[in-house]
Each structure stands twice: as C-alpha cells, then as structure tokens.
Design a protein around this motif. Structure first.
Motif, short mmCIF file in Angstrom:
data_model
loop_
_atom_site.label_atom_id
_atom_site.label_comp_id
_atom_site.label_asym_id
_atom_site.label_seq_id
_atom_site.Cartn_x
_atom_site.Cartn_y
_atom_site.Cartn_z
N ASP A 143 0.85 -1.20 0.00
CA ASP A 143 0.00 0.00 0.00
C ASP A 143 0.88 1.25 0.00
O ASP A 143 0.66 2.18 -0.78
CB ASP A 143 -0.91 -0.02 1.22
CG ASP A 143 -1.93 1.10 1.26
OD1 ASP A 143 -1.94 1.96 0.37
OD2 ASP A 143 -2.74 1.11 2.21
N VAL A 184 2.57 1.67 -3.55
CA VAL A 184 1.62 2.07 -4.60
C VAL A 184 1.09 3.48 -4.33
O VAL A 184 1.03 4.31 -5.24
CB VAL A 184 0.47 1.04 -4.71
CG1 VAL A 184 -0.64 1.53 -5.61
CG2 VAL A 184 1.01 -0.31 -5.19
N ASN A 242 1.83 6.81 -6.62
CA ASN A 242 0.69 7.55 -7.14
C ASN A 242 0.74 9.01 -6.67
O ASN A 242 0.55 9.95 -7.45
CB ASN A 242 -0.61 6.87 -6.69
CG ASN A 242 -1.79 7.20 -7.55
OD1 ASN A 242 -1.66 7.48 -8.73
ND2 ASN A 242 -2.96 7.16 -6.95
N GLN A 296 -8.58 2.78 -9.49
CA GLN A 296 -7.72 3.00 -8.34
C GLN A 296 -8.51 2.80 -7.05
O GLN A 296 -7.96 2.34 -6.05
CB GLN A 296 -6.99 4.35 -8.38
CG GLN A 296 -7.83 5.59 -8.36
CD GLN A 296 -8.28 6.02 -6.98
OE1 GLN A 296 -7.61 5.81 -5.99
NE2 GLN A 296 -9.45 6.62 -6.92
#
Length: 141
Positions: free
Chosen positions: A28, A31, A35, A121
């Motif tokens: 998590d 990513v 992002n 997403q």
C-alpha cells in the motif's frame, strides 16, 4: 524409517503472525507513494490526461505522499499497532467510497480516461483495505 515433520505454529500478537499485514501495508505504501508523487510532480500532464485540475492533483498528491510515509512507518514495525492499522484500513475504505461517489455524483468531471481511472484505483485501494483487515485479524486476533 521414521519421518519427522516440523509443525510451524504462529502465535497471534507476534511478529511472525504480522507478516501478511506488514506485506500489505508495505505494498500500500509503495503504490500510494508512487501515485502521490506522480500526482504531485506531474500534475499538469496527468491533469490533462484525466481532465482534472492540476492544483487539485497537487493537493491529492501531497496527501497521498504523506499518507504513504505513515503507512510505510507502520509496515516496518515488527508488529504494527492495531489502532493505527485500523485507521489505515478506514482511510482506505473511505478513499475508495469517496472516489466512486466523486464520479457517480459528479463531484469531479473527468474525461473518459479519468472516469475509468478513478474507479480502478478505488478498487485497488479497497483491495488493500480488505487484505489489511485480514492481516490485522491474523496478527492481532
């Protein structure tokens, strides 16, 4: 001839039991951090791609980057604290719901690419929440 089988016992509340939780928190963090940095550092091009305001993306990118650092701090702990992990799970669930709501209720007005990207997403974030919840149950019982 005899065969010895080693039985591995994982006790709740131990670092061994927290392995899956730590993995899902780390994924998590990676990513979300990636992002966030993309939104923060490439807000103009990403904004044009999704048809979203670059200022909005910079704000989101800043939040995601800071949030990812917090999640990473939890991921490196041998046994991430239950309360802090629950906050991460709840924020992820709220993010996923808010992302879907933003598209459904027209709070954002992205183009087709953005309309596809935002729910995708959101599904990834919801997936992290589910996996982290399962990992939390395994780690803390």
């Amino acid at each position: 001839m005899t065969t010895n089988q080693a039985t591995r016992i994982t006790v709740v509340g131990t670092p061994a039991a927290a392995g899956p939780l730590r993995l899902f928190l780390a994924l998590d963090a990676v990513v979300t951090g990636a992002n966030g940095l993309i939104y923060l550092l490439a807000a103009g091009p990403v904004g044009r791609l999704l048809d979203l305001e670059s200022g909005f993306l910079r704000i989101i990118g800043t939040f995601l980057t800071v949030y990812a650092i917090g999640v990473a701090v939890l991921a490196v702990k041998p046994l991430p604290p239950a309360t802090a992990t629950k906050v991460v799970i709840e924020v992820n669930a709220l993010w996923a719901l808010a992302s879907i709501a933003a598209v459904v209720f027209g709070w954002l007005d992205p183009n087709t690419v953005g309309t596809v990207w935002i729910p995708l997403q959101a599904l990834v974030v919801a997936g992290f929440a589910v996996l982290q919840f399962r990992g939390l149950r395994k780690a803390h019982g």
